[in-house]
Design an enzyme around this catalytic site. Structure first.
Site, PDB file in Angstrom:
ATOM      1  N   GLY A 154       0.838  -1.190   0.000  1.00 26.95           N
ATOM      2  CA  GLY A 154       0.000   0.000   0.000  1.00 26.95           C
ATOM      3  C   GLY A 154       0.877   1.245   0.000  1.00 26.95           C
ATOM      4  O   GLY A 154       2.005   1.228  -0.500  1.00 26.95           O
ATOM      5  N   ARG A 198      -0.032  -4.458  12.223  1.00 28.59           N
ATOM      6  CA  ARG A 198      -0.908  -4.542  13.390  1.00 28.59           C
ATOM      7  C   ARG A 198      -0.607  -5.848  14.104  1.00 28.59           C
ATOM      8  O   ARG A 198      -0.242  -6.840  13.489  1.00 28.59           O
ATOM      9  CB  ARG A 198      -2.401  -4.519  12.989  1.00 28.59           C
ATOM     10  CG  ARG A 198      -2.961  -3.162  12.652  1.00 28.59           C
ATOM     11  CD  ARG A 198      -3.106  -2.302  13.906  1.00 28.59           C
ATOM     12  NE  ARG A 198      -3.782  -1.050  13.629  1.00 28.59           N
ATOM     13  CZ  ARG A 198      -3.170   0.072  13.290  1.00 28.59           C
ATOM     14  NH1 ARG A 198      -1.861   0.079  13.129  1.00 28.59           N
ATOM     15  NH2 ARG A 198      -3.857   1.180  13.085  1.00 28.59           N
ATOM     16  N   GLU A 220      -1.868  -5.868  22.527  1.00 29.13           N
ATOM     17  CA  GLU A 220      -1.095  -4.785  23.143  1.00 29.13           C
ATOM     18  C   GLU A 220      -1.998  -3.870  23.965  1.00 29.13           C
ATOM     19  O   GLU A 220      -3.192  -3.739  23.663  1.00 29.13           O
ATOM     20  CB  GLU A 220      -0.342  -3.983  22.064  1.00 29.13           C
ATOM     21  CG  GLU A 220      -1.219  -3.314  21.027  1.00 29.13           C
ATOM     22  CD  GLU A 220      -0.404  -2.618  19.944  1.00 29.13           C
ATOM     23  OE1 GLU A 220      -0.632  -1.410  19.784  1.00 29.13           O
ATOM     24  OE2 GLU A 220       0.426  -3.258  19.271  1.00 29.13           O
ATOM     25  N   HIS A 242       4.742   0.551  19.707  1.00 31.58           N
ATOM     26  CA  HIS A 242       3.802   1.085  18.717  1.00 31.58           C
ATOM     27  C   HIS A 242       4.089   2.568  18.443  1.00 31.58           C
ATOM     28  O   HIS A 242       3.208   3.423  18.562  1.00 31.58           O
ATOM     29  CB  HIS A 242       2.359   0.894  19.196  1.00 31.58           C
ATOM     30  CG  HIS A 242       1.374   0.853  18.059  1.00 31.58           C
ATOM     31  ND1 HIS A 242       0.284   0.017  18.061  1.00 31.58           N
ATOM     32  CD2 HIS A 242       1.311   1.543  16.895  1.00 31.58           C
ATOM     33  CE1 HIS A 242      -0.418   0.198  16.947  1.00 31.58           C
ATOM     34  NE2 HIS A 242       0.201   1.115  16.227  1.00 31.58           N
TER      35      HIS A 242
END
Length: 318
Positions: A156, A236, A265, A283
């Site tokens: 992407g 993710r 998480e 993250h």
């Protein structure tokens, strides 16, 4: 006339939220801790909208319990925390923040790749522990990056930037897997996933999370990779089977991994925490101050457009 009530579900940048006060009554959850489902339902009672992150699950059950809810603006590009069909059925306006974090996240993906391959985390811990007694010929010898094969799972926006930077800046030979080849992909060649896994010296996971991509990289896929390979996940948690990955790292089936996202998480599997050859970050792939501010501004812009009765600039597709 009273203003519609808007829940801001995380601590954000107060100055960026000020323009919303002209149109909304703000209920600020001024905390870095996500609201638990029951607390979220309670805080959303009577709310017209929510400004949220990727942590607040909005599904049919929550919608039934919060009949006033009509809009959700996310500061994230991913929206797997939303049951989009259920939201559409209720007529909710939905937005996310595509584009603004592409360059920053791609930059961090390459940072994590380099640090993982060159064993930076292990070396840093070694120095801090006072164990370093001097230079030696093979101390923390890592894997080369320049001129090697980078496999990207998910071509992407972010994958495309990573491919360009890796090819031009690191002289990497880039391969990628998507369900369908991308037209005019200048810097990378498409491969079926099994071929990509077998060929890659370094594997970067950038695919969005969905039911279809849950554990896309599991024990069977890890077994197809080179024992000398590294795996990087900036997508993710849940796209990679963390426990299967930990087993591969412990057994020597895989050389190293760099992870910015985790299943469940902020909890991290104990098996991963025990792996010295896993570099773990909280993250933070999009975490530069300008990018995080732009993410919030994107949600604010959508909410201001909705208040004027206009379409939001970055609606969730579909």
């Amino acid at each position: 006339m009273s203003k519609p009530k808007l829940l801001v579900a995380r601590r954000l940048f107060p100055g960026l939220l000020e323009p919303l006060r002209a149109h909304y009554e703000l209920d600020l959850h001024d905390s870095d801790t996500a609201l638990e489902p029951a607390a979220l339902r309670a805080r959303l009672q009577g709310c017209w909208g929510m400004l949220g992150s990727g942590s607040e699950r909005v599904d049919a059950e929550l919608l039934a319990a919060c009949p006033a809810l009509r809009a959700v603006a996310l500061i994230t590009v991913g929206y797997n925390n939303l049951d989009v069909p259920a939201c559409r059925a209720r007529g909710l306006q939905l937005s996310h923040a595509p584009g603004v974090l592409t360059e920053t996240t791609a930059e961090f993906g390459l940072t994590l790749l380099l640090a993982t391959a060159r064993r930076v985390g292990e070396g840093e811990r070694y120095v801090r522990a006072g164990l370093w007694q001097g230079w030696s010929i093979d101390q923390f010898a890592g894997a080369p990056v320049c001129g090697t094969v980078l496999g990207i799972v998910g071509m992407g926006r972010i994958g495309g930037v990573i491919a360009r930077r890796a090819a031009l800046g690191l002289d990497m030979r880039v391969r990628y897997f998507n369900r369908q080849p991308v037209a005019d992909c200048e810097f990378a060649q498409w491969r079926p996933l099994p071929e990509l896994l077998a060929e890659a010296d370094h594997l970067m996971v950038v695919v969005p999370y969905s039911a279809a991509t849950h554990h896309l990289i599991g024990a069977a896929e890890l077994a197809q990779m080179k024992p000398s390979a590294t795996l990087i996940n900036i997508a993710r948690g849940g796209v990679v089977d963390d426990r299967a990955l930990a087993a591969a790292l412990r057994s020597g089936r895989l050389a190293a991994a760099g992870l910015d996202v985790f299943e469940g998480e902020p909890a991290v599997a104990a098996e991963l925490l025990a792996c010295e050859n896993a570099l773990l970050t909280p993250h933070i792939a999009s975490s530069t101050l300008p990018t995080r501010q732009a993410m919030v501004q994107c949600a604010v812009d959508n909410l201001l457009a909705w208040a004027r009765g206009e379409p939001g600039p970055t609606p969730i597709p579909g």
